[in-house]
Write a protein that holds these residues in place. Structure first.
Motif, PDB file in Angstrom:
ATOM      1  N   GLN A  89       0.812  -1.220   0.000  1.00 29.55           N
ATOM      2  CA  GLN A  89       0.000   0.000   0.000  1.00 29.55           C
ATOM      3  C   GLN A  89       0.845   1.269   0.000  1.00 29.55           C
ATOM      4  O   GLN A  89       0.508   2.244  -0.683  1.00 29.55           O
ATOM      5  CB  GLN A  89      -0.940   0.007   1.213  1.00 29.55           C
ATOM      6  CG  GLN A  89      -1.944  -1.138   1.225  1.00 29.55           C
ATOM      7  CD  GLN A  89      -2.838  -1.155   0.000  1.00 29.55           C
ATOM      8  OE1 GLN A  89      -3.709  -0.307  -0.152  1.00 29.55           O
ATOM      9  NE2 GLN A  89      -2.622  -2.113  -0.882  1.00 29.55           N
ATOM     10  N   THR A  93       0.667   4.287  -2.714  1.00 34.25           N
ATOM     11  CA  THR A  93       0.390   5.651  -2.247  1.00 34.25           C
ATOM     12  C   THR A  93       1.408   6.643  -2.797  1.00 34.25           C
ATOM     13  O   THR A  93       1.057   7.752  -3.233  1.00 34.25           O
ATOM     14  CB  THR A  93       0.381   5.696  -0.711  1.00 34.25           C
ATOM     15  OG1 THR A  93      -0.650   4.835  -0.217  1.00 34.25           O
ATOM     16  CG2 THR A  93       0.130   7.108  -0.206  1.00 34.25           C
ATOM     17  N   GLU A 228      -8.987  -2.217  -7.894  1.00 36.96           N
ATOM     18  CA  GLU A 228      -9.009  -1.335  -6.719  1.00 36.96           C
ATOM     19  C   GLU A 228      -9.440   0.066  -7.141  1.00 36.96           C
ATOM     20  O   GLU A 228      -9.039   0.558  -8.197  1.00 36.96           O
ATOM     21  CB  GLU A 228      -7.626  -1.262  -6.064  1.00 36.96           C
ATOM     22  CG  GLU A 228      -7.165  -2.573  -5.456  1.00 36.96           C
ATOM     23  CD  GLU A 228      -5.796  -2.460  -4.790  1.00 36.96           C
ATOM     24  OE1 GLU A 228      -5.308  -1.321  -4.605  1.00 36.96           O
ATOM     25  OE2 GLU A 228      -5.210  -3.508  -4.469  1.00 36.96           O
ATOM     26  N   TRP A 230      -9.212   3.905  -5.665  1.00 35.84           N
ATOM     27  CA  TRP A 230      -8.559   4.716  -4.638  1.00 35.84           C
ATOM     28  C   TRP A 230      -9.161   6.116  -4.617  1.00 35.84           C
ATOM     29  O   TRP A 230      -9.367   6.744  -5.643  1.00 35.84           O
ATOM     30  CB  TRP A 230      -7.066   4.820  -4.925  1.00 35.84           C
ATOM     31  CG  TRP A 230      -6.301   3.566  -4.582  1.00 35.84           C
ATOM     32  CD1 TRP A 230      -6.376   2.364  -5.219  1.00 35.84           C
ATOM     33  CD2 TRP A 230      -5.349   3.420  -3.527  1.00 35.84           C
ATOM     34  NE1 TRP A 230      -5.525   1.463  -4.619  1.00 35.84           N
ATOM     35  CE2 TRP A 230      -4.885   2.078  -3.579  1.00 35.84           C
ATOM     36  CE3 TRP A 230      -4.828   4.273  -2.563  1.00 35.84           C
ATOM     37  CZ2 TRP A 230      -3.927   1.579  -2.699  1.00 35.84           C
ATOM     38  CZ3 TRP A 230      -3.881   3.782  -1.681  1.00 35.84           C
ATOM     39  CH2 TRP A 230      -3.448   2.458  -1.744  1.00 35.84           C
ATOM     40  N   ALA A 235      -7.504   3.178  -0.313  1.00 39.82           N
ATOM     41  CA  ALA A 235      -8.221   2.251  -1.202  1.00 39.82           C
ATOM     42  C   ALA A 235      -9.667   2.151  -0.757  1.00 39.82           C
ATOM     43  O   ALA A 235      -9.947   2.074   0.434  1.00 39.82           O
ATOM     44  CB  ALA A 235      -7.558   0.884  -1.165  1.00 39.82           C
TER      45      ALA A 235
END
Length: 235
Positions: A89, A93, A228, A230, A235
């Motif tokens: 993650q 990011t 996914e 975001w 997320a």
């Protein structure tokens, strides 16, 4: 006298007849009692068999439920993935932060389309899930579909990353869609592709552009698209 003798004989005959009738009644009573006993035994036997059948049906139902649950667990393993999303993650990011800086003026209308024209089912939803006794985050939705099914960009935007992800996504694409009027930015990630994506980082794509194919690359146990969505860095 003859008359007295005849009366005595008649009385003896009547007595014998009564005794015979009484004996017949006692025999009939005994037969009825035997029949009643047999019926009660049969009733008891039938009740026992009914209880056994009911128990068997209950057990069969439980066995079927267990079998269905086991099949569902097995299918989840077949059509899903086994990666540790928490471990990747931070890297995603950072990529999205870079995209926001590079395309600060990109606006997004919030219109998304399904990235697949067809799929067999949703094999795993967003949130925490437990597989093999381990509970962990699943930050996307898994669309089970045959290998080679075309994956399309869900919305307009810039391809932020495209290629191989060593963290478990396998071949993947990350698209930055821009900022909506509410101030939030949005991005989509497409994981476990069959092979290298058909788009490259830095490319602007429109909604519906073919970007790759469904596969099972990376930490995956079956053909599916891991998608996914975001919002900013979450997320």
């Amino acid at each position: 006298s003859n008359k007295d003798t005849e009366i005595m004989n008649t009385m003896r005959q009547q007595k014998a007849d009564l005794e015979a009738a009484k004996a017949d009644l006692e025999t009939a009573k005994a037969d009825l009692e035997d029949q009643q006993t047999q019926l009660e035994n049969q009733k008891s036997t039938m009740q026992s068999k009914q209880n056994e059948l009911t128990s068997d049906l209950v057990q069969a139902g439980q066995d079927l439920a267990d079998a269905k649950a086991a099949a569902a667990d097995a299918q989840a393993l077949v059509d899903s993935d086994q990666m540790n999303y928490e471990a990747v993650q931070d890297a995603i990011t950072e990529l999205l932060k870079s995209a926001e800086s590079a395309h600060a003026d990109l606006k997004f209308n919030g219109v998304f389309a399904c990235p697949l024209s067809s799929y067999s089912r949703i094999s795993s939803t967003f949130g925490t899930r437990t597989l093999n006794g381990v509970t962990k985050l699943h930050p996307g939705v898994d669309f089970a579909a045959p290998a080679g099914t075309t994956i399309y960009a869900a919305a307009d935007g810039y391809v932020t990353a495209a290629g191989w992800n060593s963290g478990g996504y396998g071949y993947y694409v990350l698209i930055y869609h821009g900022q909506m009027p509410d101030g939030n930015t949005y991005s989509t990630l497409y994981g476990h592709m069959l092979s290298a994506p058909s788009v490259s980082a830095g490319t602007y794509v429109t909604r519906g552009t073919a970007i790759g194919q469904v596969g099972s690359s990376g930490y995956s146990t079956g053909n599916h698209l891991h998608l996914e969505l975001w919002q900013g860095s979450s997320a």
